[in-house]
Motif scaffolding. Structure first.
Motif, PDB file in Angstrom:
ATOM      1  N   GLN A   3       0.503   4.118 -14.405  1.00 53.37           N
ATOM      2  CA  GLN A   3      -0.078   2.795 -14.638  1.00 53.37           C
ATOM      3  C   GLN A   3       1.015   1.729 -14.662  1.00 53.37           C
ATOM      4  O   GLN A   3       0.844   0.621 -14.115  1.00 53.37           O
ATOM      5  CB  GLN A   3      -0.861   2.782 -15.953  1.00 53.37           C
TER       6      GLN A   3
ATOM      7  N   GLU B  92       0.825  -1.213   0.000  1.00 48.52           N
ATOM      8  CA  GLU B  92       0.000   0.000   0.000  1.00 48.52           C
ATOM      9  C   GLU B  92       0.857   1.259   0.000  1.00 48.52           C
ATOM     10  O   GLU B  92       0.631   2.179  -0.798  1.00 48.52           O
ATOM     11  CB  GLU B  92      -0.955   0.006   1.198  1.00 48.52           C
TER      12      GLU B  92
ATOM     13  N   ALA C 155      -7.159  -7.080  -5.292  1.00 47.70           N
ATOM     14  CA  ALA C 155      -7.976  -6.075  -5.991  1.00 47.70           C
ATOM     15  C   ALA C 155      -7.399  -4.674  -5.847  1.00 47.70           C
ATOM     16  O   ALA C 155      -7.783  -3.758  -6.587  1.00 47.70           O
ATOM     17  CB  ALA C 155      -9.408  -6.100  -5.454  1.00 47.70           C
ATOM     18  N   VAL C 156      -6.461  -4.500  -4.892  1.00 42.15           N
ATOM     19  CA  VAL C 156      -5.886  -3.175  -4.666  1.00 42.15           C
ATOM     20  C   VAL C 156      -5.225  -2.639  -5.930  1.00 42.15           C
ATOM     21  O   VAL C 156      -5.229  -1.429  -6.190  1.00 42.15           O
ATOM     22  CB  VAL C 156      -4.885  -3.206  -3.489  1.00 42.15           C
TER      23      VAL C 156
ATOM     24  N   ASP D 128      -6.067  -3.187  -9.211  1.00 46.40           N
ATOM     25  CA  ASP D 128      -7.067  -2.662 -10.149  1.00 46.40           C
ATOM     26  C   ASP D 128      -7.725  -1.399  -9.607  1.00 46.40           C
ATOM     27  O   ASP D 128      -8.078  -0.491 -10.374  1.00 46.40           O
ATOM     28  CB  ASP D 128      -8.130  -3.723 -10.444  1.00 46.40           C
ATOM     29  N   GLU D 129      -7.891  -1.335  -8.287  1.00 48.88           N
ATOM     30  CA  GLU D 129      -8.445  -0.120  -7.671  1.00 48.88           C
ATOM     31  C   GLU D 129      -7.522   1.063  -7.904  1.00 48.88           C
ATOM     32  O   GLU D 129      -7.975   2.170  -8.207  1.00 48.88           O
ATOM     33  CB  GLU D 129      -8.667  -0.351  -6.173  1.00 48.88           C
ATOM     34  N   TYR D 130      -6.228   0.839  -7.774  1.00 50.69           N
ATOM     35  CA  TYR D 130      -5.261   1.909  -8.021  1.00 50.69           C
ATOM     36  C   TYR D 130      -5.279   2.335  -9.481  1.00 50.69           C
ATOM     37  O   TYR D 130      -5.209   3.528  -9.806  1.00 50.69           O
ATOM     38  CB  TYR D 130      -3.850   1.471  -7.606  1.00 50.69           C
ATOM     39  N   ARG D 131      -5.360   1.354 -10.371  1.00 51.71           N
ATOM     40  CA  ARG D 131      -5.388   1.691 -11.802  1.00 51.71           C
ATOM     41  C   ARG D 131      -6.610   2.555 -12.124  1.00 51.71           C
ATOM     42  O   ARG D 131      -6.507   3.519 -12.887  1.00 51.71           O
ATOM     43  CB  ARG D 131      -5.410   0.409 -12.641  1.00 51.71           C
ATOM     44  N   ALA D 132      -7.746   2.210 -11.554  1.00 49.31           N
ATOM     45  CA  ALA D 132      -8.966   2.982 -11.811  1.00 49.31           C
ATOM     46  C   ALA D 132      -8.833   4.393 -11.247  1.00 49.31           C
ATOM     47  O   ALA D 132      -9.248   5.372 -11.888  1.00 49.31           O
ATOM     48  CB  ALA D 132     -10.168   2.267 -11.189  1.00 49.31           C
ATOM     49  N   LYS D 133      -8.262   4.508 -10.053  1.00 52.45           N
ATOM     50  CA  LYS D 133      -8.088   5.829  -9.452  1.00 52.45           C
ATOM     51  C   LYS D 133      -7.133   6.682 -10.280  1.00 52.45           C
ATOM     52  O   LYS D 133      -7.397   7.864 -10.547  1.00 52.45           O
ATOM     53  CB  LYS D 133      -7.545   5.677  -8.027  1.00 52.45           C
TER      54      LYS D 133
ATOM     55  N   ASP E 157      -5.406  -8.087  -0.300  1.00 55.77           N
ATOM     56  CA  ASP E 157      -6.449  -8.167  -1.324  1.00 55.77           C
ATOM     57  C   ASP E 157      -5.869  -7.765  -2.677  1.00 55.77           C
ATOM     58  O   ASP E 157      -5.546  -6.589  -2.887  1.00 55.77           O
ATOM     59  CB  ASP E 157      -7.615  -7.245  -0.960  1.00 55.77           C
TER      60      ASP E 157
END
Length: 697
Positions: A230, A147, A210-211, A213-218, A208
């Protein structure tokens, strides 16, 4: 060893010291010196541990920027750190100042890190369109967690040694003498006899997956269009999914891809362009500056209040002048509200806010400005109003006071002629919101004194602005270039292209917003008044120029402040909503000018809006209004929302190819008329196969 890196043995501890002022950058001399010193310490029988420290104000603060874009002399940093990673004796990094980029990667390769409480660490490569390329993306998540690594690497954020220690990135935060503490720590490590803490042997885990993909979206929202953030997520994910060697291979692959790509070249170009902008051609570096401790702002509106905040933030006395006491009170309340908001957001303390407020005073009398060092006029954009203001300033201000205008278009030489001291007059064009936007156009009049110019450029730095020099012309650099941009936006509307399509094409290109949304934000009445004044003084204003914008203004559609302009805006919202009433106004304008709708691609929309910027910039360079092409790039990046990863209009033109731009413009001229006259300099460079970058000075 070299003079940049030395080694001394203290109580069986090898102290390797880097001394490469001013920031101990990782030059060839430092890299080679580190390699030889570490190897020597490893082989020296009496040495039990190694302490790596730096002289001066900082630990290694990153790469040597003078080596950017040049072949790397061995050892390259990844090879040096791979070599250091094999050392069998404990290595302790002693951190002070900042350990940034390659500097932090060096520290992470050491087995332990001791830091002063004031030290900061970070990996800012993403700000140059890169990612850490010497193992930083693999070591940081292993020692500090995924993180924090994602946060630091994708943002370039520096973290304090205290925060770093909580995450395990720093082993001990110390006070007092750093070197003594680091040597003592190294001795304790030897005494404890524990296995070396080699980060490359650790594993990175995540609770998790998913962190990522969450970062990529943010990042797709917050760093829209940028490749490097990215890719940073990709390599941190590799630290979790791959062993250290495979992760480093992935890191190196993506680092080299970014390094050779256009985006990083653009961001590195901007890095140097910012610094070059501060050098004024023909101005002796030894030119003395005038002392500026007190400032007066004429006009307490949004712009005047914003300008005032810049100086209050730097602890300067500021006097606001307004002829209307009601307007003056509003301006002061606006400034007070700003500081209250900063306190509520936790950015400053109440004491700091109170101190800034105490520096502010207001008046409605020019006579009370008799002792200020600098006056900045920020009133209505009308030459008659400017004449009234500067006549009074000339009468009441002390000799030697700098008299500046925040005009965005008007002639500084004419304004200076209203005074008996034109040598003291200069343009300081702030951009709205003035307390946030970093650009400051410094407009040098024909008679502006050298020490006034030097003072203005120093002042820009003092208030955290990027000062760019402009000569005198209508609109200076930025707004003059906007004329063609705005002209073509209007022409596209008259060609039947919907406002939302125009804005989306430019937004997708990377602009902060499209030209019509920008017009609504600035206020359509501003351009309306400028066109009206140009017509009144006999300038040639084409009938198509403002054909739709003028109709909107006359219909009361002034932009966001009126809740309607090219778009409709709900109360309290800045979100543009397409409005059928605007479509009707466009149809009326098209009918009046006998225009019919055309089939125009998004690619052509972008070219028709961006190429006029480039063409006008070529004229500006040819006339000597701008000092150098890179200055124009700085203006458009920091003042007009041009995409950073495209490097500015001039850099972008070079990447497209001037021959290609000229060919497209010749096509547009044959289809759309003489508005597409090609600037002689642009045509000349294209014919010679040269670039705007070739004009750098």
């Amino acid at each position: 060893m070299t003079s940049a890196v030395t080694m001394n043995i203290v109580d069986n501890i090898a102290v390797i010291e880097v001394d490469n002022p001013p920031v101990n950058a990782l030059s060839f001399a430092v890299r080679s010196g580190l390699q030889s010193c570490v190897r020597e310490a490893e082989q020296h029988q009496s040495v039990e541990a190694i302490v790596l420290s730096c002289r001066g104000k900082t630990f290694i603060a990153g790469a040597d920027i003078t080596e950017f874009g040049k072949p790397m002399q061995p050892p390259a940093l990844p090879d040096l750190l791979a070599d250091m990673d094999t050392i069998s004796k404990p290595i302790v990094a002693a951190l002070h100042g900042t350990a940034l980029g390659g500097g932090l990667e060096v520290a992470l390769t050491c087995h332990y890190r001791v830091a002063l409480a004031s030290a900061k660490v970070g990996l800012p490569e993403v700000l140059l369109g890169l990612l850490p390329g010497a193992g930083g993306t693999q070591r940081l998540p292993r020692i500090a967690g995924v993180e924090l690594a994602l946060d630091m690497i994708t943002s370039g954020r520096k973290v304090s040694s205290t925060e770093a220690a909580k995450a395990g990135l720093v082993d001990k935060v110390v006070d007092g003498d750093l070197l003594d503490n680091a040597i003592a720590f190294a001795k304790q490590v030897v005494a404890d006899g524990q296995p070396l803490k080699r980060i490359s042997d650790m594993t990175a885990t995540v609770s998790d997956p998913a962190v990522f993909d969450e970062y990529r979206a943010k990042l797709a929202k917050t760093r829209r269009g940028f490749d490097a953030p990215q890719y940073c997520v990709d390599v941190v994910q590799a630290a979790v999914e791959c062993d250290f060697a495979e992760g480093c291979k992935k890191e190196r692959e993506l680092f080299l891809k970014l390094m050779t790509g256009t985006q990083s070249q653009a961001q590195r170009h901007l890095f140097f362009a910012e610094r070059q902008a501060g050098h004024v051609v023909g101005l002796d570096k030894a030119t003395p500056t005038r002392e500026v401790n007190s400032v007066a702002i004429i006009g307490a509106g949004t712009m005047g209040s914003g300008i005032a905040i810049n100086f209050l933030n730097k602890g300067m006395q500021v006097t606001l002048l307004e002829m209307s006491l009601e307007a003056l009170e509003r301006g002061i309340e606006h400034i007070y509200a700003y500081y209250d908001g900063q306190v509520n957001k936790g950015r400053i303390t109440q004491d700091q806010a109170d101190a800034s407020k105490a520096l502010l005073s207001g008046t409605d009398a020019y006579a009370e400005l008799d002792s200020v060092d600098l006056v900045i006029e920020a009133v209505f954009e009308n030459m008659g109003v400017k004449k009234d203001v500067f006549t009074k300033l000339d009468k009441y201000c002390k000799p030697g006071a700098i008299l500046a205008s925040n005009t965005s278009t008007l002639n500084i030489d004419t304004i200076a002629s209203f005074t008996s001291r034109p040598e003291d007059v200069i343009g300081l064009h702030f951009f709205s919101p003035a307390n946030i936007m970093r650009l400051l156009e410094v407009v040098r009049g024909e008679k502006t004194a050298d020490d006034v110019m030097a003072t203005a450029m120093k002042l820009a730095k003092d208030i955290n602005k990027i000062g760019v020099v402009s000569g005198v012309c209508d609109g200076f650099i930025g707004n003059r270039m906007l004329k063609g941009y705005g002209r073509e936006a209007g022409a596209l509307l008259l060609d039947g292209v919907a406002p939302v399509r125009i804005d989306k094409a430019l937004y997708d290109f990377g602009m902060a917003m499209g030209p019509l949304t920008m017009g609504d934000l600035a206020g359509l009445d501003v351009g309306y008044r400028v066109r009206k004044e140009r017509r009144e003084r006999g300038d040639d204003v084409p009938v198509t120029d403002g054909a739709i914008a003028d109709r909107l203004v006359e219909a009361g559609r002034l932009g966001q402040k009126a809740g309607k302009g090219y778009y409709h805006y709900e109360a309290g919202s800045r979100t543009p909503i397409p409005d059928p009433e605007v479509d009707e106004i466009i149809q009326q304008a098209m009918a009046a000018l006998n225009r019919t709708a055309k089939d125009i691609s998004d690619e052509e929309i972008v070219k028709r809006l961006i190429y006029p910027l480039i063409n006008e910039a070529a004229l500006i360079l040819d006339e000597g209004i701008a000092q150098r092409p890179s200055d124009i790039d700085v203006v458009y990046i920091y003042g007009y929302g041009f995409p950073v990863y495209r490097g500015g209009p001039m850099f972008y033109a070079d990447t497209v190819g001037l021959k290609n731009i000229v060919a497209d413009m010749e096509d547009f001229k044959s289809r759309y008329g003489d508005d597409w006259e090609i600037a002689p300099l642009l045509k000349q460079l294209a014919e010679q196969g040269r670039k705007f970058a070739d004009l750098a000075k």
